[in-house]
Motif scaffolding. Structure first.
Motif, short mmCIF file in Angstrom:
data_model
loop_
_atom_site.label_atom_id
_atom_site.label_comp_id
_atom_site.label_asym_id
_atom_site.label_seq_id
_atom_site.Cartn_x
_atom_site.Cartn_y
_atom_site.Cartn_z
N PRO A 688 0.82 -1.21 0.00
CA PRO A 688 0.00 0.00 0.00
C PRO A 688 0.86 1.26 0.00
N ILE A 689 0.31 2.33 -0.54
CA ILE A 689 0.99 3.62 -0.50
C ILE A 689 1.18 4.04 0.96
N GLY A 690 2.40 4.45 1.29
CA GLY A 690 2.66 4.95 2.64
C GLY A 690 2.92 3.88 3.67
N ARG A 691 3.37 2.69 3.26
CA ARG A 691 3.72 1.64 4.21
C ARG A 691 5.19 1.26 4.02
N ALA A 692 5.91 1.18 5.13
CA ALA A 692 7.33 0.89 5.10
C ALA A 692 7.59 -0.62 5.16
N ARG A 693 8.84 -0.99 4.97
CA ARG A 693 9.28 -2.39 5.12
C ARG A 693 10.36 -2.42 6.19
N THR A 704 17.16 1.64 15.71
CA THR A 704 16.32 1.69 14.52
C THR A 704 16.99 2.58 13.48
N ILE A 705 17.27 2.01 12.31
CA ILE A 705 17.83 2.79 11.21
C ILE A 705 16.72 3.03 10.20
N ILE A 706 16.43 4.29 9.94
CA ILE A 706 15.38 4.65 8.99
C ILE A 706 16.02 5.22 7.74
N THR A 707 15.70 4.63 6.58
CA THR A 707 16.40 5.00 5.36
C THR A 707 15.54 4.70 4.14
N PHE A 708 16.11 4.79 2.95
CA PHE A 708 15.41 4.51 1.69
C PHE A 708 16.46 4.38 0.59
N GLY A 709 16.02 3.87 -0.58
CA GLY A 709 16.88 3.84 -1.76
C GLY A 709 18.20 3.14 -1.54
N ASN A 710 19.29 3.77 -1.98
CA ASN A 710 20.62 3.20 -1.79
C ASN A 710 20.95 3.02 -0.32
N GLY A 711 20.32 3.83 0.53
CA GLY A 711 20.58 3.72 1.97
C GLY A 711 20.14 2.39 2.54
N VAL A 712 19.20 1.72 1.89
CA VAL A 712 18.75 0.42 2.41
C VAL A 712 19.87 -0.60 2.33
N ARG A 730 17.08 -2.75 13.65
CA ARG A 730 15.96 -2.91 12.73
C ARG A 730 16.11 -1.82 11.67
N VAL A 731 16.15 -2.23 10.42
CA VAL A 731 16.33 -1.30 9.30
C VAL A 731 14.97 -1.08 8.66
N ALA A 738 6.61 10.24 -0.13
CA ALA A 738 5.39 11.03 0.02
C ALA A 738 4.22 10.16 -0.41
N PRO A 739 3.25 9.94 0.46
CA PRO A 739 3.30 10.32 1.87
C PRO A 739 4.26 9.43 2.67
N LEU A 740 4.93 10.02 3.63
CA LEU A 740 5.83 9.24 4.47
C LEU A 740 5.03 8.24 5.31
N PRO A 741 5.60 7.08 5.56
CA PRO A 741 4.91 6.08 6.41
C PRO A 741 5.05 6.45 7.89
N VAL A 742 4.36 7.50 8.29
CA VAL A 742 4.55 8.07 9.62
C VAL A 742 4.25 7.06 10.72
N ALA A 743 3.16 6.32 10.60
CA ALA A 743 2.81 5.35 11.64
C ALA A 743 3.92 4.31 11.81
N ASP A 744 4.48 3.85 10.70
CA ASP A 744 5.55 2.87 10.78
C ASP A 744 6.82 3.49 11.38
N ILE A 745 7.08 4.74 11.05
CA ILE A 745 8.25 5.43 11.59
C ILE A 745 8.15 5.52 13.12
N ILE A 746 6.99 5.96 13.61
CA ILE A 746 6.81 6.12 15.06
C ILE A 746 6.88 4.76 15.77
N ARG A 747 6.26 3.76 15.20
CA ARG A 747 6.24 2.45 15.85
C ARG A 747 7.65 1.86 15.94
N GLU A 748 8.37 1.89 14.84
CA GLU A 748 9.70 1.26 14.84
C GLU A 748 10.70 2.08 15.64
#
Length: 820
Positions: A688-693, A704-712, A730-731, A738-748
């Motif tokens: 779904p749009i706005g959900r992280a892995r 907790t390391i939060i990243t994207f793209g090459n950073g993964v 946990r990566v 956009a939209p950022l997965p805010v709920a996943d960010i806060i939880r992790e």
């Protein structure tokens, strides 16, 4: 901005049909009102297409004589001379008159915009005076001054003398189409929530039932869209129905009309649109677009040099040039009719150059006396098209000056009453009201659309899918790279969405610079996978036009850095369409962009651009960044489904450095490859749009390391190093910027209380700023630290390592954070 001085564009509307899609600039009040009257049956709905014996026969196509436009795909004969076309030939008239070419008496009484046309104009009857729906000239008869209510105004007779007041009149008849259109315009001026297109969000001309598509700029940003609409109209004309099976939104022989001012001729987007229209015409493709340049000689206070606009427009190769005096409605109607008939018959682009005047300044409080002489202003006032039309009507015997004055005054009082009425209409009163149509998200429907696509691919469409993949479906091909997974998902998308088209620089024959679109043209044909000219503004313009006509465009921008010279096509045009039309129009698209840094052997800031701030600032825009092959395909399916379901505009940002990456920890481990999901598993693996892995490394309890793209990839490697030191991470792969997965960010983040944000973009304006802000806004109370790229362009060669995030920087940042 008012339409005073430009009322002659009503003649252009009269020469067209109310079913011809129109993109109008801000001085199009008369055009809009007349089109509303056409649609309501209060004015003839445009001329029919002339046959070979009619007027169109007098306007030969200089390059393809006798061509009726039926064979729209036929390439031009390379040996056919086209010098006449390329030099802007077939000018049916002389240069438009300048400010000194006054042809009207400034003392002549004005006419009313809804007056029936003069002799020779469609709908006129030489045997009787013109009529106006719902009223007669006698309704405005003067009365004794003593009987007037206080403060109702003063009437002026034909000699210009004040005579008597006119009583306040009742509201116009509900069936009066002109008054209804005026109410629309007034509602836009007062930001009424009941305005028919933007609902108080913007002052634009637009209405779905009038085929008037709102434009958001006073300059030329809508011209590339008009070209894209012309190209898409031809596809609909040949196919008969939209790819979704619905009836085409406009008749098969519809043409696109697009108006703009003379100063806009100099804008880059106008140049791009003219060039693209001419370029495609030169290749033999049909673009039925009538550009209308309304030339009042001024861009606010800057004069257009005498003769410049005509010379510029005439010089556009592949675009037929017509010119007329826009203050003379009879001439404007005649020439506009010729131009529209030519475009409609030959399905080729033309420009109508209307000479107009601008009365009462540019807009608002603009005092034109600061930069124009009294003589110049008086010369323009003498050419007022209302005065010119009134004079023509009087000289032809259709009305007397007194009758026209009475009608003019009557309309004026009706407009005042309408204005007073709309002032009290409700305004947008809450944030929810404002953003309701910005970018609707219906995740359940999107999920269902993805599941349905999988069901079709595994069931009734399985045979066509097997044929398209040459008998070897991608799920049977073994582990795929990121590029291979995107390629397969594009092919599946083309199979499931008949209206989907993939286009851009080098995407067809070459298959893209990195081979991501390789083989698609061979599978789906040149009509659906094609190369474009080298201009990002035009590429996005084609997508804008295709989307609003019902297609699902997937344009490619070859490199992220190339997007920046065209980004307003996303910000000002694509993302605003639903917002400024209350969902009546939409332009779904998925813009594929190859970008971000770290690719080897092909460096510099053009090919290693890490700037995405301008995209994250666009309200409603979806930004997807797949890092892994097993995320890329489902994320692309989600973006395509969101476009089809919600009309979403998505940017699918593909990390170039990961396109062909195969290994994660050691050479040959193949852990960055992934299997392609079979259609039956698409629903279960939907992203779904706005959900992280989230990846767990070691205990996954310390950081907790939060990243994207090459950073993964870099963060997973760094996490493995930290795991050897007894630190569990946990990566979190954001996947969506956009939209950022805010709920996943806060939880992790809350799970460990220590957050390291790894941002390969820049420290200022980078994605990391948004993540930190989300943590603060979400009430996160732990510690946090950023590792981000420097505020620098990416240099060539090994020097790039000095400004980009590295695995070592991630590891050291984690140790520093844990040591606090």
């Amino acid at each position: 901005m008012g339409s005073a001085g430009h009322e002659g564009n009503a003649a252009v509307a009269a020469a067209l049909r109310p079913t011809d899609p129109a993109l109008l600039h801000y001085r199009s009040g008369a055009f809009y009102c007349l089109r509303a009257a056409q649609a309501a049956g209060a004015f003839p709905a445009g001329p029919a297409v002339p046959d070979a014996a009619g007027p169109a026969a007098l306007i030969p196509d200089p390059r393809t004589p006798g061509d009726d436009g039926a064979d729209a795909d036929r390439a031009l004969d390379a040996g056919t001379p086209d010098s006449e076309q390329d030099t802007g030939s077939a000018d049916p008239g002389a240069d438009p008159p300048g400010p000194d070419a006054a042809r009207s008496d400034p003392g002549m009484p004005p006419s009313e915009a809804g007056t029936s046309p003069p002799d020779g104009v469609a709908g006129s009857d030489p045997g009787r005076p013109p009529s106006d729906p719902g009223m007669s000239p006698s309704d405005g008869a003067q009365v004794e001054a003593a009987s007037l209510p206080t403060g109702v105004g003063v009437a002026v007779d034909a000699a210009g003398s004040a005579t008597a007041g006119v009583p306040e009149l009742p509201l116009p008849d509900p069936d009066d189409a002109y008054a209804a259109a005026a109410r629309d315009v007034l509602r836009g001026m007062v930001a009424s929530a009941e305005e028919p297109i933007a609902g108080g969000r913007h002052k634009v001309f637009g209405r779905a039932d009038l085929a008037v598509i709102p434009t958001t700029s006073t300059i030329a940003s809508h011209l590339p869209r008009a070209v894209g609409m012309g190209l898409a109209l031809e596809r609909l004309r040949r196919g008969g129905r939209r790819p979704d099976g619905d009836a085409a939104p406009w008749p098969p022989d519809a043409i696109v009309v697009c108006s703009f001012g003379d100063a806009s001729v100099n804008h880059a987007t106008a140049t791009a649109a003219f060039n693209t229209a001419g370029w495609y015409d030169h290749t033999g493709l049909r673009i039925p677009v009538l550009f209308v340049c309304e030339d009042n000689g001024l861009g606010i206070s800057v004069r257009s040099p005498q003769g410049w606009v005509a010379a510029t427009l005439r010089a556009r190769p592949g675009i037929r040039y017509f010119a007329a005096d826009g203050t003379d409605v009879a001439e404007a109607y005649r020439v506009a009719g010729e131009a529209a008939a030519w475009v409609r018959r030959h399905r080729r682009p033309a420009v109508l150059h209307l000479s107009t005047v601008r009365l009462m300044g540019h807009a608002g409080a603009d005092a034109e006396t600061a930069y124009r002489s009294p003589a110049e202003i008086a010369a323009d006032e003498a050419r007022d098209p209302l005065l010119a039309t009134a004079r023509r009507l009087v000289e032809a015997g259709y009305a007397t000056g007194e009758e026209l004055l009475a009608r003019y005054d009557e309309r004026g009082w009706q407009i005042r009453r309408l204005a007073e009425e709309v002032l009290d209409e409700p305004k947008l009163a809450s944030p929810v009201d404002v953003v309701a149509e910005l970018a609707p998200r219906r995740p359940v429907r999107i999920s269902r659309a993805v599941a349905d696509a999988g069901t079709r691919a595994a069931g009734p469409d399985a045979g066509a899918r097997a044929e398209a993949f040459g008998g070897k479906a991608p799920e049977l091909a073994g582990p795929l790279t990121l590029a291979q997974s995107i390629n397969a998902a594009l092919a599946d998308g083309m199979l499931d969405h008949p209206g989907m088209a993939v286009f851009g620089e080098d995407v067809a024959a070459k298959g893209g610079v990195y081979g991501v679109t390789k083989g698609l043209r061979d599978r789906f044909g040149a009509a659906r996978v094609f190369d474009t000219l080298l201009d990002e503004t035009s590429i996005l313009g084609l997508a804008l036009g295709a989307g609003v006509t019902g297609m699902l465009p997937v344009p490619e921008i070859q490199y992220l850095a190339y997007l920046h010279n065209a980004e307003d096509q996303l910000r000002g045009e694509a993302a605003t369409m639903r917002f400024f039309s209350r969902g009546a129009f939409r332009n779904p698209m998925v813009v594929r962009v190859a970008g971000l840094a770290y690719q080897e052997g092909f460096g510099g800031h053009f090919h290693n651009d890490n700037s995405v701030a301008v995209l994250r600032d666009v309200p409603g825009l979806v930004i997807a960044v797949p890092a892994r092959p097993d995320d890329a395909a489902p994320m692309l399916r989600t973006c395509l489904a969101a476009a089809a379901v919600d009309g979403a505009v998505s940017v699918f940002l593909e990390p170039i450095a990961l396109y062909h990456t195969r290994d994660l920890y050691t050479e040959g481990d193949g852990e960055w490859l992934a299997e392609y999901a079979e259609p039956g598993a698409w629903a279960a693996r939907h992203v779904p749009i706005g959900r992280a892995r989230v990846y767990g490394v070691g205990s996954a309890e310390d950081l907790t390391i939060i990243t994207f793209g090459n950073g993964v990839r870099m963060s997973l490697r760094a996490a493995a190093t930290l795991a050897d030191e007894g630190i569990g991470c946990r990566v979190v792969d954001l996947r969506w910027l956009a939209p950022l997965p805010v709920a996943d960010i806060i939880r992790e983040a809350s799970a460990t209380g220590r957050v390291l944000v790894v941002d390969e973009t820049r420290r200022s304006g980078g994605v990391g700023e948004g993540v930190i802000a989300a943590l603060v806004d979400g009430g996160y109370v732990g510690t946090a630290r950023r590792v981000a790229g420097l505020d620098s362009f990416v240099p060539l060669g090994p020097a790039a390592r000095q400004v980009l995030v590295s695995e070592e920087a991630i590891t050291q940042g984690a140790r520093t954070l844990l040591a606090r």
